[in-house]
Scaffold this active site. Structure first.
Site, PDB file in Angstrom:
ATOM      1  CG  ASP A   2      -1.885   1.156   1.223  1.00 18.93           C
ATOM      2  OD1 ASP A   2      -1.753   2.044   0.370  1.00 18.93           O
ATOM      3  OD2 ASP A   2      -2.783   1.162   2.072  1.00 18.93           O
ATOM      4  CG  ASP A  15      21.654  -1.766  -1.470  1.00 11.62           C
ATOM      5  OD1 ASP A  15      21.116  -1.704  -2.591  1.00 11.62           O
ATOM      6  OD2 ASP A  15      21.106  -2.269  -0.476  1.00 11.62           O
ATOM      7  N   PRO A  68      18.853  15.487  -0.974  1.00 11.10           N
ATOM      8  CG  PRO A  68      16.840  16.656  -1.015  1.00 11.10           C
ATOM      9  CD  PRO A  68      17.699  15.766  -1.858  1.00 11.10           C
ATOM     10  CG  ASP A  69      15.960  13.850   4.097  1.00 12.31           C
ATOM     11  OD1 ASP A  69      16.357  14.819   4.751  1.00 12.31           O
ATOM     12  OD2 ASP A  69      14.823  13.349   4.242  1.00 12.31           O
ATOM     13  CG  ASN A  90      16.145  17.641   7.265  1.00 16.52           C
ATOM     14  OD1 ASN A  90      15.127  17.037   7.575  1.00 16.52           O
ATOM     15  ND2 ASN A  90      16.801  17.398   6.147  1.00 16.52           N
ATOM     16  CG  ASN A  98      11.857  -9.772   0.290  1.00 14.46           C
ATOM     17  OD1 ASN A  98      11.734  -9.643   1.499  1.00 14.46           O
ATOM     18  ND2 ASN A  98      12.540  -8.927  -0.447  1.00 14.46           N
ATOM     19  CG  ASP A 131      20.154 -13.626  14.448  1.00 17.00           C
ATOM     20  OD1 ASP A 131      20.413 -14.523  15.268  1.00 17.00           O
ATOM     21  OD2 ASP A 131      20.768 -13.493  13.381  1.00 17.00           O
TER      22      ASP A 131
END
Length: 416
Positions: free
Chosen positions: A127, A159, A167-168, A206, A285, A321
């Site tokens: 969703d 990755d 910007p983040d 921020n 997955n 775990d």
């Protein structure tokens, strides 16, 4: 580059021989649908790297003797992976399985395994408008932030790279590494890595974008794939992990399927643990129990939804775990935007962020103690130990509180 001095510690090695199970084959050859893009990625021609396997000789074996053993299988070492006693070995094409199987039976060989291709652990969002970072409240990060914001902690993100212009994220990135070609090219070639990095440690407070779990942690981008579909090989993951450990990374996140089952990556994770760092990995997955054994060198994470139910597509089993939210996680997207992502790919960096907060709350803790606190502080969704949740769904407030009050944490070294 941020570096830290750490106390070395003994670690138990995982030397079990791995094999290509039907479940893992299914996970590797399945097409990938990731993030909000809805793009299905093609599978590699083979689920492992052609003409190459990974081999670790037993300690004390002379180099000449090792070469003789390889020569009998028409194989040749191309050198050890940086920082590890694991060799990348060339073999004739089409003979990878046979040579690995034969070498594994040799009493002078600790393990031999295929250099598997691993798929990104991302799924289509259930969703796309499901809540605004509901996971932060679920794991009680607001209460934890009062005491820890992961200051002075470095999270390595192994990755597809990270968007350095987002910007983040821009102000949090350290100079990174490309484990495939040895360069410093860490731009995100897929989008997955940017989403994972933001989940763990996006710039917070921020007045824009999203909040990360580990407010003040730095991000060390380590690209382990040069393919736009995001596929990576165990050798490149292990190489990137040892590099990150040598740079002083405190936590490493690996959001790829099947990594928990690699002896080569486990050796690299053991190397990082010897430097008092921890490795967090996604469970995968496929919605199955792949039959993996517990891997004491890595923290394997399954995914849960907002009701604390295991996500239908999350893998489970004895190797889990802990569990963490992984459904409709709002995070950073390549190109400067934001989107909702689902998968154990995102349960894993949420947990990596939690580990960073524990470390910052009490820098005197050893890696084993940090992992023990993560498990002990988790909410017991289905008893003390469960194949869906491991030791429970993480609770960062409990973990930080326990870390701050712990002069010494007793570590449970007995295998479940």
């Amino acid at each position: 580059m941020h570096t830290k001095t750490r106390n070395a510690r003994d670690s138990r090695a995982t030397c079990h021989q791995t094999r290509l199970s039907r479940a893992l084959k299914a996970a590797l050859v399945a097409g990938l649908i990731g993030g909000t893009s809805g793009i299905a990625h093609a599978k590699p021609e083979k689920p492992w790297k052609e003409g190459q396997i990974l081999v670790k000789p037993k300690g004390g074996l002379a180099a000449g003797e090792f070469d003789k053993i390889l020569k009998r299988g028409n194989a040749q070492s191309r050198g050890a992976i940086d920082g590890l006693p694991v060799h990348v070995v060339s073999v004739p094409p089409q003979a990878e399985e046979a040579v690995a199987r034969a070498l594994a039976k040799n009493p002078n060989i600790e393990f031999a395994e295929l250099d598997m291709a691993v798929d990104l652990a991302a799924t289509t969002p259930n969703d796309p408008n499901y809540g605004y970072e509901w996971h932060l409240t679920k794991i009680q990060t607001p209460a934890a932030w009062d005491n820890s914001k992961a200051d002075n902690i470095v999270i390595a993100v192994l990755d597809t790279g990270v968007d350095a212009t987002h910007p983040d994220l821009a102000g949090k990135l350290l100079p990174g590494y490309n484990a495939v070609d040895g360069s410093n090219a860490t731009a995100d070639i897929n989008g997955h890595g940017t989403a994972v990095a933001g989940t763990a440690a996006a710039t917070t407070n921020n007045a824009s974008g999203v909040a990360g779990v580990a407010w003040n942690a730095s991000i060390l981008p380590v690209r382990v794939s040069n393919s736009s579909d995001g596929y990576a090989y165990w050798s490149d993951v292990a190489r990137g992990l040892t590099w990150a450990a040598d740079q002083g990374a405190d936590v490493a996140n690996i959001s790829y399927d099947g990594v928990s089952n690699s002896s080569t990556v486990a050796n690299a994770a053991q190397y990082m643990r010897s430097k008092n760092g921890l490795v967090v990995v996604a469970a995968g997955n496929s919605g199955i129990d792949p039959g993996f054994a517990n891997n004491p060198q890595m923290i394997s994470v399954s995914a849960t939804d907002s009701a604390d139910a295991k996500a239908s597509w999350s893998n489970y089993g004895a190797f889990i775990d802990v569990a963490a939210p992984g459904v409709s996680i709002q995070t950073t997207s390549r190109g400067g935007g934001y989107g909702n992502w689902s998968g154990t790919s995102f349960a894993s960096p949420i947990t990596a962020g939690a580990v960073a907060m524990i470390m910052a709350a009490n820098p005197a803790l050893s890696a084993d103690q940090v992992e023990q606190i993560l498990k002990d502080s988790a909410d017991k969704i289905a008893g003390d130990l469960h194949p869906y949740y491991g030791y429970g769904r993480i609770n960062v407030a409990n973990a930080v509180s326990m870390a701050m009050s712990s002069a010494k944490v007793a570590v449970d070294s007995q295998a479940p």
